[in-house]
Design an enzyme around this catalytic site. Structure first.
Site, PDB file in Angstrom:
ATOM      1  N   GLY A   8      53.477  28.842  56.749  1.00 23.70           N
ATOM      2  CA  GLY A   8      54.276  29.690  55.856  1.00 23.70           C
ATOM      3  C   GLY A   8      55.045  30.729  56.654  1.00 23.70           C
ATOM      4  O   GLY A   8      55.340  31.807  56.166  1.00 23.70           O
ATOM      5  N   GLY A  11      58.771  32.298  55.386  1.00 26.71           N
ATOM      6  CA  GLY A  11      58.941  32.997  54.101  1.00 26.71           C
ATOM      7  C   GLY A  11      59.015  34.504  54.265  1.00 26.71           C
ATOM      8  O   GLY A  11      59.201  35.025  55.371  1.00 26.71           O
ATOM      9  N   TYR A 136      47.123  29.428  40.242  1.00 30.49           N
ATOM     10  CA  TYR A 136      47.255  30.076  41.559  1.00 30.49           C
ATOM     11  C   TYR A 136      45.982  30.856  41.885  1.00 30.49           C
ATOM     12  O   TYR A 136      45.465  30.783  43.008  1.00 30.49           O
ATOM     13  CB  TYR A 136      48.457  31.011  41.486  1.00 30.49           C
ATOM     14  CG  TYR A 136      48.747  31.888  42.669  1.00 30.49           C
ATOM     15  CD1 TYR A 136      48.340  33.218  42.687  1.00 30.49           C
ATOM     16  CD2 TYR A 136      49.482  31.415  43.755  1.00 30.49           C
ATOM     17  CE1 TYR A 136      48.634  34.046  43.753  1.00 30.49           C
ATOM     18  CE2 TYR A 136      49.787  32.242  44.831  1.00 30.49           C
ATOM     19  CZ  TYR A 136      49.367  33.558  44.816  1.00 30.49           C
ATOM     20  OH  TYR A 136      49.669  34.381  45.878  1.00 30.49           O
ATOM     21  N   PRO A 163      46.591  41.085  49.736  1.00 30.86           N
ATOM     22  CA  PRO A 163      47.716  42.012  49.576  1.00 30.86           C
ATOM     23  C   PRO A 163      47.999  42.306  48.106  1.00 30.86           C
ATOM     24  O   PRO A 163      47.716  41.457  47.236  1.00 30.86           O
ATOM     25  CB  PRO A 163      48.905  41.271  50.202  1.00 30.86           C
ATOM     26  CG  PRO A 163      48.345  40.045  50.855  1.00 30.86           C
ATOM     27  CD  PRO A 163      47.059  39.758  50.176  1.00 30.86           C
ATOM     28  N   ARG A 187      69.761  39.981  40.329  1.00 30.37           N
ATOM     29  CA  ARG A 187      70.469  40.170  39.058  1.00 30.37           C
ATOM     30  C   ARG A 187      71.354  41.400  39.071  1.00 30.37           C
ATOM     31  O   ARG A 187      72.468  41.412  38.518  1.00 30.37           O
ATOM     32  CB  ARG A 187      69.468  40.227  37.900  1.00 30.37           C
ATOM     33  CG  ARG A 187      68.743  38.920  37.685  1.00 30.37           C
ATOM     34  CD  ARG A 187      68.004  38.863  36.359  1.00 30.37           C
ATOM     35  NE  ARG A 187      66.865  39.784  36.302  1.00 30.37           N
ATOM     36  CZ  ARG A 187      66.822  40.837  35.494  1.00 30.37           C
ATOM     37  NH1 ARG A 187      67.861  41.118  34.726  1.00 30.37           N
ATOM     38  NH2 ARG A 187      65.757  41.621  35.468  1.00 30.37           N
TER      39      ARG A 187
HETATM   40  P1  NAP Z   1      57.322  32.604  50.373  1.00 35.46           P
HETATM   41  O1  NAP Z   1      58.366  33.566  50.783  1.00 35.46           O
HETATM   42  O2  NAP Z   1      57.499  31.777  49.151  1.00 35.46           O
HETATM   43  O3  NAP Z   1      57.028  31.621  51.629  1.00 35.46           O
HETATM   44  C1  NAP Z   1      56.139  30.576  51.436  1.00 35.46           C
HETATM   45  C2  NAP Z   1      55.960  29.909  52.786  1.00 35.46           C
HETATM   46  O4  NAP Z   1      55.081  28.786  52.622  1.00 35.46           O
HETATM   47  C3  NAP Z   1      57.281  29.379  53.343  1.00 35.46           C
HETATM   48  O5  NAP Z   1      57.283  29.480  54.747  1.00 35.46           O
HETATM   49  C4  NAP Z   1      57.235  27.924  52.908  1.00 35.46           C
HETATM   50  O6  NAP Z   1      57.995  27.049  53.742  1.00 35.46           O
HETATM   51  C5  NAP Z   1      55.762  27.627  53.069  1.00 35.46           C
HETATM   52  N1  NAP Z   1      55.356  26.485  52.251  1.00 35.46           N
HETATM   53  C6  NAP Z   1      55.402  26.361  50.905  1.00 35.46           C
HETATM   54  N2  NAP Z   1      54.951  25.154  50.544  1.00 35.46           N
HETATM   55  C7  NAP Z   1      54.625  24.493  51.699  1.00 35.46           C
HETATM   56  C8  NAP Z   1      54.117  23.197  51.998  1.00 35.46           C
HETATM   57  N3  NAP Z   1      53.863  22.316  51.019  1.00 35.46           N
HETATM   58  N4  NAP Z   1      53.912  22.872  53.283  1.00 35.46           N
HETATM   59  C9  NAP Z   1      54.180  23.753  54.279  1.00 35.46           C
HETATM   60  N5  NAP Z   1      54.653  24.999  54.077  1.00 35.46           N
HETATM   61  C10 NAP Z   1      54.873  25.347  52.789  1.00 35.46           C
HETATM   62  O7  NAP Z   1      55.914  33.326  50.192  1.00 35.46           O
HETATM   63  P2  NAP Z   1      55.400  34.763  50.708  1.00 35.46           P
HETATM   64  O8  NAP Z   1      55.741  35.765  49.667  1.00 35.46           O
HETATM   65  O9  NAP Z   1      55.827  34.962  52.117  1.00 35.46           O
HETATM   66  O10 NAP Z   1      53.813  34.530  50.644  1.00 35.46           O
HETATM   67  C11 NAP Z   1      53.081  34.370  51.819  1.00 35.46           C
HETATM   68  C12 NAP Z   1      51.613  34.456  51.429  1.00 35.46           C
HETATM   69  O11 NAP Z   1      51.359  35.726  50.806  1.00 35.46           O
HETATM   70  C13 NAP Z   1      51.216  33.398  50.397  1.00 35.46           C
HETATM   71  O12 NAP Z   1      49.937  32.865  50.732  1.00 35.46           O
HETATM   72  C14 NAP Z   1      51.145  34.171  49.081  1.00 35.46           C
HETATM   73  O13 NAP Z   1      50.216  33.581  48.187  1.00 35.46           O
HETATM   74  C15 NAP Z   1      50.696  35.527  49.555  1.00 35.46           C
HETATM   75  N6  NAP Z   1      51.033  36.663  48.666  1.00 35.46           N
HETATM   76  C16 NAP Z   1      52.341  36.895  48.316  1.00 35.46           C
HETATM   77  C17 NAP Z   1      52.631  38.001  47.493  1.00 35.46           C
HETATM   78  C18 NAP Z   1      54.059  38.353  47.108  1.00 35.46           C
HETATM   79  O14 NAP Z   1      54.243  39.284  46.312  1.00 35.46           O
HETATM   80  N7  NAP Z   1      55.074  37.680  47.664  1.00 35.46           N
HETATM   81  C19 NAP Z   1      51.611  38.830  47.027  1.00 35.46           C
HETATM   82  C20 NAP Z   1      50.301  38.558  47.416  1.00 35.46           C
HETATM   83  C21 NAP Z   1      50.025  37.467  48.239  1.00 35.46           C
HETATM   84  P3  NAP Z   1      59.581  26.862  53.464  1.00 35.46           P
HETATM   85  O15 NAP Z   1      60.226  28.120  53.906  1.00 35.46           O
HETATM   86  O16 NAP Z   1      59.952  25.683  54.304  1.00 35.46           O
HETATM   87  O17 NAP Z   1      59.715  26.625  51.975  1.00 35.46           O
HETATM   88  O1  GFB Z   2      56.419  40.108  40.382  1.00 37.64           O
HETATM   89  P1  GFB Z   2      56.189  39.606  39.006  1.00 37.64           P
HETATM   90  O2  GFB Z   2      57.047  38.462  38.528  1.00 37.64           O
HETATM   91  O3  GFB Z   2      54.706  39.077  38.841  1.00 37.64           O
HETATM   92  O4  GFB Z   2      56.316  40.862  38.008  1.00 37.64           O
HETATM   93  P2  GFB Z   2      53.326  39.831  38.560  1.00 37.64           P
HETATM   94  C1  GFB Z   2      56.378  40.621  36.653  1.00 37.64           C
HETATM   95  C2  GFB Z   2      56.614  41.913  35.877  1.00 37.64           C
HETATM   96  O5  GFB Z   2      57.934  42.419  36.150  1.00 37.64           O
HETATM   97  C3  GFB Z   2      56.559  41.585  34.399  1.00 37.64           C
HETATM   98  C4  GFB Z   2      58.729  42.326  34.941  1.00 37.64           C
HETATM   99  O6  GFB Z   2      56.152  42.729  33.703  1.00 37.64           O
HETATM  100  C5  GFB Z   2      58.023  41.261  34.122  1.00 37.64           C
HETATM  101  O7  GFB Z   2      58.339  41.405  32.732  1.00 37.64           O
HETATM  102  N1  GFB Z   2      60.104  41.985  35.309  1.00 37.64           N
HETATM  103  C6  GFB Z   2      61.200  42.703  34.976  1.00 37.64           C
HETATM  104  C7  GFB Z   2      60.486  40.929  36.042  1.00 37.64           C
HETATM  105  N2  GFB Z   2      62.313  42.121  35.445  1.00 37.64           N
HETATM  106  C8  GFB Z   2      61.890  41.006  36.147  1.00 37.64           C
HETATM  107  C9  GFB Z   2      62.570  39.997  36.882  1.00 37.64           C
HETATM  108  O8  GFB Z   2      63.816  39.978  37.029  1.00 37.64           O
HETATM  109  N3  GFB Z   2      61.809  39.022  37.461  1.00 37.64           N
HETATM  110  C10 GFB Z   2      60.442  39.006  37.349  1.00 37.64           C
HETATM  111  N4  GFB Z   2      59.743  38.035  37.971  1.00 37.64           N
HETATM  112  N5  GFB Z   2      59.747  39.943  36.623  1.00 37.64           N
HETATM  113  C11 GFB Z   2      52.472  37.824  39.970  1.00 37.64           C
HETATM  114  C12 GFB Z   2      51.570  36.613  39.849  1.00 37.64           C
HETATM  115  O9  GFB Z   2      52.276  38.655  38.855  1.00 37.64           O
HETATM  116  O10 GFB Z   2      52.115  38.575  41.125  1.00 37.64           O
HETATM  117  C13 GFB Z   2      51.695  35.736  41.061  1.00 37.64           C
HETATM  118  O11 GFB Z   2      51.910  35.870  38.680  1.00 37.64           O
HETATM  119  C14 GFB Z   2      51.763  36.508  42.360  1.00 37.64           C
HETATM  120  O12 GFB Z   2      50.619  34.821  41.068  1.00 37.64           O
HETATM  121  C15 GFB Z   2      52.441  37.859  42.275  1.00 37.64           C
HETATM  122  O13 GFB Z   2      50.510  36.650  42.934  1.00 37.64           O
HETATM  123  C16 GFB Z   2      52.111  38.726  43.479  1.00 37.64           C
HETATM  124  O14 GFB Z   2      53.122  40.944  39.500  1.00 37.64           O
HETATM  125  O15 GFB Z   2      53.230  40.109  37.106  1.00 37.64           O
END
Ligand code: NAP
Ligand code: GFB
Length: 321
Positions: A8, A11, A136, A163, A187
């Site tokens: 990953g 990303g 998830y 995180p 947006r």
């Molecule tokens: P991201 O931007 O969506 O990146 C996902 C990464 O995983 C990319 O490098 C993607 O490769 C790779 N990937 C997805 N499917 C794959 C597959 N089938 N085989 C190999 N690689 C694959 O995600 P991120 O936000 O950086 O998340 C990184 C980690 O943090 C994840 O484990 C996620 O669950 C965790 N996390 C994220 C958040 C958040 O708010 N973003 C919060 C808490 C935890 P490509 O670039 O080639 O698609």
């Molecule tokens: O980051 P988010 O999509 O996920 O935030 P969660 C959702 C909240 O933001 C909801 C509001 O209250 C939405 O109504 N919101 C407002 C929006 N405008 C927007 C918009 O343009 N896009 C989105 N996406 N939301 C996720 C989990 O929960 O947290 C995942 O479902 C993941 O599994 C992630 O782990 C970190 O924070 O609610």
């Protein structure tokens, strides 16, 4: 010499790790950042080929099917299956290759929906997760179970970080899958650039949901520094929350205000309560992290939002829109 494979690695979090490591230039570590083009980790043979090629001693396992609330709500089965496959292939292949340490990624959104606050590392399995992202959540919780199973049987140091919500440059801005901050950035940029004939003061930006839910947000570059610290210095199988302080929790509406300020948006913000709110809150304690790293400084939220908006507007054609 440590050979670190980051799954990953292309990303949001992977790119932040790349930036921090590029800046640090560690002499005793070699880093390899893999994306899905290097190997589809839902495929065991591809996973094994990647590990054979890189021969890592250490793994930071980020690869996952990741998305915001709306993407999760509509795809719980895919989130469950894809992440179960990826996680089992990476952990088992790391074992077969004899990797010294694996650091995987959970999330504060996987905690029990009905819980006391603040949530901490001991509460991961204390009840069902929120219905919006059970697929998830269960796949991520199983990483913790697998880590303990590998430790019990082989004594492996497989651990995980938890995180809070993450944001920063190189996020995923696709509206149908994105998290709230990249979704709003995408947006608002579109609203500001389309229909230049309309005075901006007359433009209306829609905040999905009530705007009332509460979230803690960590800047991706801060998280990257903390994950590198975990890789090098945290030697427990037990997960560790990597989150900003409880006092840094903000409402979704405040997030919209911060993004509007970063864009110098002159229009109105309006909430569309026909859209789901998801979890009201998932307030996590970072007391364990603070006890180990008392002096760590998190980037100011508004400053991080401004940097993220600037990255997006100057790299629009590169971004995952
Ligand atoms: P991201 O931007 O969506 O990146 C996902 C990464 O995983 C990319 O490098 C993607 O490769 C790779 N990937 C997805 N499917 C794959 C597959 N089938 N085989 C190999 N690689 C694959 O995600 P991120 O936000 O950086 O998340 C990184 C980690 O943090 C994840 O484990 C996620 O669950 C965790 N996390 C994220 C958040 C958040 O708010 N973003 C919060 C808490 C935890 P490509 O670039 O080639 O698609
Ligand atoms: O980051 P988010 O999509 O996920 O935030 P969660 C959702 C909240 O933001 C909801 C509001 O209250 C939405 O109504 N919101 C407002 C929006 N405008 C927007 C918009 O343009 N896009 C989105 N996406 N939301 C996720 C989990 O929960 O947290 C995942 O479902 C993941 O599994 C992630 O782990 C970190 O924070 O609610």
């Amino acid at each position: 010499m440590k050979k670190v494979l980051v799954t990953g690695g292309t990303g949001l979090v992977g790119k932040a790790l790349q930036a921090v490591i590029k800046n640090e230039q560690p002499s005793d570590e070699e880093w390899f950042f893999a994306g899905s083009k290097d190997a589809d980790l839902t495929n065991l043979a591809a996973t094994q080929a990647l590990f054979e090629k890189v021969k890592p001693t250490h793994v930071i396992h980020l690869a996952a099917m990741v998305g915001g609330l709306f993407h999760n709500m509509n795809n719980n089965l895919d989130f469950l299956r894809n992440n179960l496959l990826i996680n089992d292939h990476v952990l088992q292949t790391a074992h077969e290759l004899g990797c010294t340490k694996v650091v995987s990624c959970l999330s504060t959104c996987i905690f029990p929906d009905k819980t006391t606050y603040p949530i901490d590392e001991t509460m991961v399995h204390n009840g069902p997760p929120h219905a919006s992202n059970y697929g998830y959540s269960y796949a991520k919780r199983l990483i913790d179970i697998q880590n303990h199973a590998y430790h019990d049987k082989y004594g492996h140091l497989y651990t995980s970080v938890i995180p809070c919500n993450i944001f920063g440059p190189h996020d995923n801005y696709k509206p149908e899958v994105s998290h709230v901050i990249p979704g709003m950035i995408n947006r608002m940029h579109k609203l500001r650039t389309e229909h230049p004939e309309t005075p901006e003061s007359e433009k209306v930006f829609t905040v999905y949901g009530s705007g009332k839910p509460l979230r803690q947000f960590i800047y991706s570059l801060d998280l990257a520094k903390l994950m590198i610290w975990v890789l090098r210095n945290y030697d427990s199988v037990e997960p560790i929350v990597l989150s900003v302080d409880e006092s840094s929790e903000v409402t979704i509406y405040e997030v919209a205000e911060a993004i509007a300020k970063a864009f110098n948006f002159k229009g109105k913000l309006v909430c569309d309560t026909s859209k789901a709110d998801g979890q009201h809150k998932k307030t996590a304690s970072n007391a364990k992290l603070r006890s180990l790293l008392p002096d760590f400084k998190f980037t100011d939220f508004q400053e991080a939002i401004e940097a993220s908006v600037l990255w997006y507007t100057t790299n629009y054609d590169l971004a995952r829109n």
